[in-house]
Motif scaffolding. Structure first.
Motif, PDB file in Angstrom:
ATOM      1  N   UNK A 381      79.239  11.767 -42.999  1.00  0.00           N
ATOM      2  CA  UNK A 381      78.078  12.387 -41.860  1.00  0.00           C
ATOM      3  C   UNK A 381      76.837  12.015 -41.635  1.00  0.00           C
ATOM      4  N   UNK A 382      76.651  12.127 -42.813  1.00  0.00           N
ATOM      5  CA  UNK A 382      75.109  11.250 -42.889  1.00  0.00           C
ATOM      6  C   UNK A 382      74.738   9.959 -41.853  1.00  0.00           C
ATOM      7  N   UNK A 383      75.763   9.312 -42.720  1.00  0.00           N
ATOM      8  CA  UNK A 383      75.897   7.739 -42.311  1.00  0.00           C
ATOM      9  C   UNK A 383      76.250   7.485 -40.798  1.00  0.00           C
ATOM     10  N   UNK A 384      77.305   8.354 -40.696  1.00  0.00           N
ATOM     11  CA  UNK A 384      77.500   8.457 -38.932  1.00  0.00           C
ATOM     12  C   UNK A 384      76.583   8.863 -37.911  1.00  0.00           C
ATOM     13  N   UNK A 385      75.970   9.797 -38.701  1.00  0.00           N
ATOM     14  CA  UNK A 385      74.622  10.492 -38.026  1.00  0.00           C
ATOM     15  C   UNK A 385      73.864   9.916 -37.461  1.00  0.00           C
ATOM     16  N   UNK A 386      73.788   8.561 -38.702  1.00  0.00           N
ATOM     17  CA  UNK A 386      72.092   7.524 -38.405  1.00  0.00           C
ATOM     18  C   UNK A 386      72.854   6.664 -37.937  1.00  0.00           C
ATOM     19  N   UNK A 388      75.195   6.660 -35.098  1.00  0.00           N
ATOM     20  CA  UNK A 388      75.144   7.394 -33.782  1.00  0.00           C
ATOM     21  C   UNK A 388      74.047   7.620 -32.831  1.00  0.00           C
ATOM     22  N   UNK A 389      72.572   7.591 -33.843  1.00  0.00           N
ATOM     23  CA  UNK A 389      71.414   7.883 -33.232  1.00  0.00           C
ATOM     24  C   UNK A 389      71.407   6.864 -33.290  1.00  0.00           C
ATOM     25  N   UNK A 390      71.532   5.936 -34.028  1.00  0.00           N
ATOM     26  CA  UNK A 390      70.844   4.496 -33.745  1.00  0.00           C
ATOM     27  C   UNK A 390      71.783   4.374 -32.249  1.00  0.00           C
ATOM     28  N   UNK A 396      69.102   5.177 -24.263  1.00  0.00           N
ATOM     29  CA  UNK A 396      68.443   5.668 -24.464  1.00  0.00           C
ATOM     30  C   UNK A 396      67.710   5.181 -23.475  1.00  0.00           C
ATOM     31  N   UNK A 397      67.160   3.579 -23.852  1.00  0.00           N
ATOM     32  CA  UNK A 397      66.282   2.546 -24.089  1.00  0.00           C
ATOM     33  C   UNK A 397      66.967   2.664 -23.024  1.00  0.00           C
ATOM     34  N   UNK A 398      68.033   1.927 -23.083  1.00  0.00           N
ATOM     35  CA  UNK A 398      68.732   1.160 -21.198  1.00  0.00           C
ATOM     36  C   UNK A 398      68.437   2.255 -21.422  1.00  0.00           C
ATOM     37  N   UNK A 399      68.615   3.481 -20.416  1.00  0.00           N
ATOM     38  CA  UNK A 399      68.853   3.862 -19.093  1.00  0.00           C
ATOM     39  C   UNK A 399      67.244   3.913 -18.733  1.00  0.00           C
TER      40      UNK A 399
END
Length: 434
Positions: A381-386, A388-390, A396-399
């Motif tokens: 889950x931690x790997x997937x979380x990182x 997904x956060x990226x 967010x930057x694109x928006x």
């Protein structure tokens, strides 16, 4: 679809909802005769009767959890899983197992088990757990047996001595079976408690014996973690028994049952695991006036304590995100209604309803992911979380960039409009000066 069964009194669906079992009882014209029982099994989609059973109340009075006219209900217990392939009922010295391809007995005969008292299906596999009590005089010990269907092969057996009572608890994946055994002491005046823990999916089905620190403690409640390897036990004497948590596998003691912790002096008489595991509610219902403790079993810490006065029922939603507590008219005439809580005990909603009888969450469809994939995701889950956060940060930057471009365009447009208006005003001034 309509299902015709005159004077129907009880109904029951198979686990996969393919079949509907209906029951009726007809009083005889002769008072010395027994009630006549009619049981129909319908195909839910077509409405066709696939099999009927007829007989006296005595023939259908063994097993089950409750009913009418002295008949236990449900009479038939279905094999775990969604294929509804087998169903069975207990009789005198036998268990009748039927398969749903032809609705006839497996091997055209019942499974003979002398003095069988109870049985239960594995939730996932065609395996029966049978309990046979001890014969008077102690000539033959009590036993728990695991029987494979349709071969009727005995997979494992455990003899038990000086047994006063026995209860069986399957883990939701069918990985483990806990047998709660009450045994007489040598004096036969008192009893003590222990657990026989079967590891169903392991080679030769090993069995472990678990005794509480105080084996004279009364067992008030037992519950497996859904789809997990842990279980909880409420034990001791009211009004403040203890609650202990155990694991069938731990990092330091792999393959052996071990105690995680014991919580002392809790106002609890019922256990309610979240459907997703990890969290549990230690509840004091009815006589305990609705005491609630939301407990995180991963961290072994209390998330919150609260109260729903006179609460009689607790129901988790299928996702494990929310939970309802309710006071029903079945048990109380006052304060009827329900509360909604978050998984960690924060109140979200409360309503009072007179003559309130039942609360049900809408079922959630099964996951498209395999159990192996779900476990792989949970372990990483931690790997997937990182990841997904990226991705969220990139979006967010694109928006933000799109928003900045939009604002810049608006500013440019506004400045151009201002310049146009200035030029128009300047032209007006020039005209007046002429």
């Amino acid at each position: 679809m309509r299902y015709a069964h005159p004077q129907v009194k009880l109904i029951d669906f198979s686990p996969g909802e393919k079949y509907l079992v209906t029951y009726s009882s007809h009083e005889p014209s002769n008072p010395h005769d027994a009630n006549r029982i009619v049981i129909n099994i319908f195909d839910v989609r077509t409405g066709k009767i696939m099999r009927d059973f007829k007989g006296s109340a005595d023939e259908f009075s063994v097993g089950g959890t409750g009913g009418v006219a002295g008949v236990s209900w449900p009479i038939f217990r279905w094999c775990g899983g969604k294929d509804d392939k087998y169903f069975a009922r207990i009789g005198k010295n036998m268990i009748s197992v039927h398969e749903t391809e032809t609705f006839s007995l497996v091997d055209k005969k019942s499974l003979k088990v002398e003095n069988v008292l109870d049985f239960s299906w594995s939730p996932t596999d065609p395996i029966l757990a049978l309990f046979v009590p001890e014969l008077a005089g102690g000539n033959q010990p009590a036993r728990v047996s695991l029987v494979q269907i349709p071969s009727k092969e005995e997979l494992r057996q455990k003899n038990l001595f000086s047994v006063s009572d026995c209860k069986m608890y399957w883990q939701s994946n069918g990985d483990y079976l806990a047998v709660n055994v009450d045994r007489y002491t040598k004096s036969k005046r008192t009893t003590y408690t222990g657990f026989e823990l079967f590891r169903i999916k392991e080679r030769d089905i090993p069995i472990e014996v678990l005794e509480l620190d105080n084996k004279n403690d009364k067992i008030i409640a037992f519950a497996w973690e859904p789809k997990g390897h842990r279980f909880a036990v409420i034990h001791g004497d009211s009004p403040r028994p203890d609650v202990s948590f155990y694991s069938m596998r731990t990092a330091h003691n792999s393959g052996r049952v071990s105690k995680l912790t014991t919580l002392k002096g809790k106002q609890a008489n019922a256990l309610f695991w979240s459907p997703a595991g990890h969290y549990i509610i230690l509840a004091g219902l009815k006589g305990f006036n609705g005491q609630l403790e939301f407990f995180n079993v991963d961290e072994l810490e209390t998330m919150g304590t609260t109260e729903h006065f006179m609460a009689t029922d607790i129901d988790w939603d299928p996702t494990g995100r929310y939970v309802s507590t309710s006071v029903t008219s079945v048990h109380h005439e006052m304060e009827n209604g329900f509360n909604i809580w978050s998984f960690n005990g924060k109140p979200l909603y409360r309503t009072l309803k007179d003559h309130f009888f039942q609360f049900l969450w809408r079922p959630r469809p099964p996951s498209f992911l395999s159990p192996e994939k779900e476990e792989e995701i949970a372990n990483n889950l931690k790997k997937y979380s990182k990841k997904n956060e990226a991705e969220d940060q990139d979006v967010s930057l694109q928006l933000s960039e799109q928003d900045r471009e939009k604002r810049t365009k608006n500013v440019t447009g506004t400045e151009a409009c201002i310049e146009t208006r200035k030029a128009w005003i300047q032209n007006l001034k020039s005209g007046f000066s002429v």
